[in-house]
Enzyme design. Sequence first.
Site, PDB file in Angstrom:
ATOM      1  N   GLU A  16       6.888   1.200   7.230  1.00 23.34           N
ATOM      2  CA  GLU A  16       5.914   0.149   7.189  1.00 23.34           C
ATOM      3  C   GLU A  16       6.342  -0.931   8.438  1.00 23.34           C
ATOM      4  O   GLU A  16       5.616  -1.525   9.114  1.00 23.34           O
ATOM      5  CB  GLU A  16       5.733  -0.727   5.916  1.00 23.34           C
ATOM      6  CG  GLU A  16       4.926   0.290   4.734  1.00 23.34           C
ATOM      7  CD  GLU A  16       5.064  -0.479   3.634  1.00 23.34           C
ATOM      8  OE1 GLU A  16       5.713  -1.526   3.518  1.00 23.34           O
ATOM      9  OE2 GLU A  16       4.396   0.129   2.591  1.00 23.34           O
ATOM     10  N   HIS A  50      -1.481  -2.105   1.294  1.00 19.99           N
ATOM     11  CA  HIS A  50      -1.256  -1.815  -0.114  1.00 19.99           C
ATOM     12  C   HIS A  50      -2.333  -1.678  -1.250  1.00 19.99           C
ATOM     13  O   HIS A  50      -2.016  -1.639  -2.239  1.00 19.99           O
ATOM     14  CB  HIS A  50      -0.215  -3.010  -0.466  1.00 19.99           C
ATOM     15  CG  HIS A  50       1.021  -2.838   0.172  1.00 19.99           C
ATOM     16  ND1 HIS A  50       1.139  -3.381   1.644  1.00 19.99           N
ATOM     17  CD2 HIS A  50       2.294  -2.416  -0.182  1.00 19.99           C
ATOM     18  CE1 HIS A  50       2.536  -3.137   1.999  1.00 19.99           C
ATOM     19  NE2 HIS A  50       3.099  -2.559   1.067  1.00 19.99           N
TER      20      HIS A  50
END
Length: 142
Positions: A16, A50
């Site tokens: 990420e 997410h």
Amino acid sequence: DSWIFLRDKVLAPVTEEIVFRACLVRLWDSAAFSKRFIIFAGPFCFALAHTHHFMEHIRRKENRKVAALQVAFQVFYTSLFGMYATFLLLQTGSTPAVIAAHSFCNWQGFPDLGVLADPEQPPHRRCALVASYLVGIAAFCC
């Protein structure tokens, strides 16, 4: 489970941060986007990544409304962390520092605020916990 630990504490922070900070933020920075735009818009991309957790909740046969609220809250707090991580990268230029901060946050998890509403906890303990949270937030912000 060791695979979950590896995913959450090592692989997710590394991938990420490389995608959202090392690539996206640096791209926008080199394109002369304003620091303010980068700090506030970049984390939105990070937070939206997410939203796949909604499907995890649904696969576990959880209530869709509750799952949507949990994911919305997760998008909110990952946006806040993303702002901090983006600021950290822009200030230090260090991707490893941002990866370490992300890994630490994943390891700590979100604070358990349920104890604040637990009637079995003595009021003085709940007040002390609220005070310590507020002192910690103020110390972080200053």
